[in-house]
Design a protein around this motif. Structure first.
Motif, mmCIF file in Angstrom:
data_model
loop_
_atom_site.group_PDB
_atom_site.id
_atom_site.type_symbol
_atom_site.label_atom_id
_atom_site.label_comp_id
_atom_site.label_asym_id
_atom_site.label_seq_id
_atom_site.Cartn_x
_atom_site.Cartn_y
_atom_site.Cartn_z
ATOM 1 N N TYR A 94 0.844 -1.194 0.000
ATOM 2 C CA TYR A 94 0.000 0.000 0.000
ATOM 3 C C TYR A 94 0.879 1.242 0.000
ATOM 4 C CZ TYR A 94 -4.210 -2.718 0.720
ATOM 5 O OH TYR A 94 -5.265 -3.581 0.563
ATOM 6 N N TYR A 95 0.547 2.165 -0.910
ATOM 7 C CA TYR A 95 1.296 3.403 -1.059
ATOM 8 C C TYR A 95 0.388 4.602 -0.826
ATOM 9 C CZ TYR A 95 4.521 0.408 -3.694
ATOM 10 O OH TYR A 95 5.385 -0.597 -4.089
ATOM 11 N N CYS A 96 0.914 5.631 -0.200
ATOM 12 C CA CYS A 96 0.199 6.901 -0.189
ATOM 13 C C CYS A 96 0.874 7.831 -1.187
ATOM 14 C CB CYS A 96 0.124 7.518 1.201
ATOM 15 S SG CYS A 96 1.676 8.121 1.859
ATOM 16 N N ALA A 97 0.088 8.767 -1.683
ATOM 17 C CA ALA A 97 0.577 9.684 -2.701
ATOM 18 C C ALA A 97 -0.138 11.012 -2.563
ATOM 19 C CB ALA A 97 0.343 9.103 -4.098
ATOM 20 N N THR A 98 0.474 12.064 -3.106
ATOM 21 C CA THR A 98 -0.136 13.377 -3.061
ATOM 22 C C THR A 98 0.143 14.118 -4.358
ATOM 23 O OG1 THR A 98 -0.369 15.406 -1.756
ATOM 24 C CG2 THR A 98 1.853 14.511 -1.992
ATOM 25 N N GLY A 99 -0.723 15.068 -4.646
ATOM 26 C CA GLY A 99 -0.559 15.883 -5.835
ATOM 27 C C GLY A 99 -1.741 16.812 -5.974
ATOM 28 N N VAL A 100 -1.649 17.705 -6.952
ATOM 29 C CA VAL A 100 -2.735 18.662 -7.163
ATOM 30 C C VAL A 100 -3.706 18.098 -8.208
ATOM 31 C CG1 VAL A 100 -3.335 20.999 -7.852
ATOM 32 C CG2 VAL A 100 -1.272 20.589 -6.497
ATOM 33 N N SER A 101 -3.294 18.020 -9.450
ATOM 34 C CA SER A 101 -4.147 17.437 -10.484
ATOM 35 C C SER A 101 -3.763 15.993 -10.782
ATOM 36 C CB SER A 101 -4.072 18.267 -11.761
ATOM 37 O OG SER A 101 -2.729 18.400 -12.191
ATOM 38 N N THR A 102 -2.523 15.669 -10.523
ATOM 39 C CA THR A 102 -2.052 14.282 -10.634
ATOM 40 C C THR A 102 -1.206 13.972 -9.403
ATOM 41 O OG1 THR A 102 -0.055 14.928 -11.822
ATOM 42 C CG2 THR A 102 -1.971 14.355 -13.159
ATOM 43 N N TYR A 103 -1.025 12.684 -9.143
ATOM 44 C CA TYR A 103 -0.222 12.276 -7.979
ATOM 45 C C TYR A 103 1.247 12.297 -8.385
ATOM 46 C CZ TYR A 103 -4.561 11.027 -5.706
ATOM 47 O OH TYR A 103 -5.791 11.076 -5.134
ATOM 48 N N THR A 104 2.002 13.208 -7.770
ATOM 49 C CA THR A 104 3.389 13.420 -8.163
ATOM 50 C C THR A 104 4.401 12.941 -7.129
ATOM 51 O OG1 THR A 104 3.221 15.655 -7.278
ATOM 52 C CG2 THR A 104 2.835 15.382 -9.636
ATOM 53 N N ASP A 105 3.971 12.763 -5.912
ATOM 54 C CA ASP A 105 4.875 12.341 -4.854
ATOM 55 C C ASP A 105 4.323 11.096 -4.189
ATOM 56 O OD1 ASP A 105 5.029 15.678 -4.660
ATOM 57 O OD2 ASP A 105 6.947 14.618 -4.684
ATOM 58 N N TRP A 106 5.210 10.135 -3.952
ATOM 59 C CA TRP A 106 4.794 8.826 -3.449
ATOM 60 C C TRP A 106 5.658 8.396 -2.269
ATOM 61 C CZ3 TRP A 106 0.872 5.921 -5.838
ATOM 62 C CH2 TRP A 106 0.362 6.473 -7.016
ATOM 63 N N GLY A 107 5.044 7.628 -1.381
ATOM 64 C CA GLY A 107 5.801 7.022 -0.301
ATOM 65 C C GLY A 107 6.443 5.732 -0.751
ATOM 66 N N GLN A 108 7.126 5.084 0.181
ATOM 67 C CA GLN A 108 7.869 3.874 -0.158
ATOM 68 C C GLN A 108 7.016 2.612 -0.067
ATOM 69 O OE1 GLN A 108 7.850 5.178 2.828
ATOM 70 N NE2 GLN A 108 7.491 3.402 4.146
ATOM 71 N N GLY A 109 5.865 2.721 0.545
ATOM 72 C CA GLY A 109 4.937 1.603 0.626
ATOM 73 C C GLY A 109 5.050 0.822 1.919
ATOM 74 N N THR A 110 3.959 0.168 2.283
ATOM 75 C CA THR A 110 3.929 -0.715 3.444
ATOM 76 C C THR A 110 3.161 -1.971 3.061
ATOM 77 O OG1 THR A 110 3.392 -0.856 5.818
ATOM 78 C CG2 THR A 110 1.836 0.359 4.432
ATOM 79 N N GLN A 111 3.697 -3.127 3.450
ATOM 80 C CA GLN A 111 3.117 -4.409 3.044
ATOM 81 C C GLN A 111 1.943 -4.786 3.937
ATOM 82 O OE1 GLN A 111 4.093 -6.707 0.460
ATOM 83 N NE2 GLN A 111 2.148 -7.667 1.058
ATOM 84 N N VAL A 112 0.853 -5.169 3.306
ATOM 85 C CA VAL A 112 -0.300 -5.725 4.008
ATOM 86 C C VAL A 112 -0.522 -7.138 3.469
ATOM 87 C CG1 VAL A 112 -2.782 -5.585 4.375
ATOM 88 C CG2 VAL A 112 -1.394 -3.506 4.429
ATOM 89 N N THR A 113 -0.518 -8.106 4.359
ATOM 90 C CA THR A 113 -0.742 -9.491 3.973
ATOM 91 C C THR A 113 -1.908 -10.035 4.788
ATOM 92 O OG1 THR A 113 1.606 -9.794 3.481
ATOM 93 C CG2 THR A 113 0.265 -11.775 3.740
ATOM 94 N N VAL A 114 -2.919 -10.558 4.090
ATOM 95 C CA VAL A 114 -4.109 -11.089 4.746
ATOM 96 C C VAL A 114 -4.178 -12.586 4.462
ATOM 97 C CG1 VAL A 114 -6.594 -10.895 5.029
ATOM 98 C CG2 VAL A 114 -5.258 -8.875 4.375
ATOM 99 N N SER A 115 -4.080 -13.380 5.502
ATOM 100 C CA SER A 115 -4.147 -14.836 5.327
ATOM 101 C C SER A 115 -5.599 -15.304 5.412
ATOM 102 C CB SER A 115 -3.308 -15.528 6.396
ATOM 103 O OG SER A 115 -3.826 -15.244 7.679
ATOM 104 N N PRO A 116 -5.926 -16.404 4.721
ATOM 105 C CA PRO A 116 -7.305 -16.911 4.703
ATOM 106 C C PRO A 116 -7.773 -17.330 6.090
ATOM 107 C CG PRO A 116 -6.023 -17.856 2.921
ATOM 108 C CD PRO A 116 -5.048 -17.130 3.819
#
Length: 116
Positions: A94-116
């Motif tokens: 999962y990544y967060c991002a920001t921008g005005v009209s488009t997303y120009t800046d992004w984070g490095q991400g964080t892993q989400v794992t959901v087991s059954p």
């Protein structure tokens, strides 16, 4: 320089909840949108949710409506993604991002794992 730092990911079981955080710094976000995206292995990155930093204008992907909630705390310069009733298909980086009209800046991400 805009910086976005995600946290809160982890390994959970189906039906559990997680709250992701995205701490922002180095920019003026008043007129910008804050978004959450995710990318599963072998798949393209997809939109999850977005909110205007000024408040309002919240949008969700159909796949997460009713389960995920996006919010922001302007005092803490942080955007959150509350994820409830998690499913194995929510497994992704999962990544967060920001921008005005488009997303120009992004984070490095964080892993989400959901087991059954």
């Amino acid at each position: 320089q805009v910086q976005l730092v995600e946290s809160g990911g982890g390994l959970v079981q189906a039906g559990d909840s997680l709250r992701l955080s995205c701490r922002t710094s180095g920019g003026t976000f008043s007129y910008q949108s804050m978004g959450w995206f995710r990318q599963a292995p072998g798949k393209e990155r997809e939109f999850v949710a977005a909110i205007k930093w000024s408040g309002g204008s919240i949008n969700y992907a159909d796949s997460v409506k009713g389960r995920f909630t996006i919010s922001r705390d302007t005092a803490k310069n942080t955007v959150y993604l509350q994820m409830n009733s998690l499913k194995p298909e929510d497994t992704a980086v999962y990544y967060c991002a920001t921008g005005v009209s488009t997303y120009t800046d992004w984070g490095q991400g964080t892993q989400v794992t959901v087991s059954p």
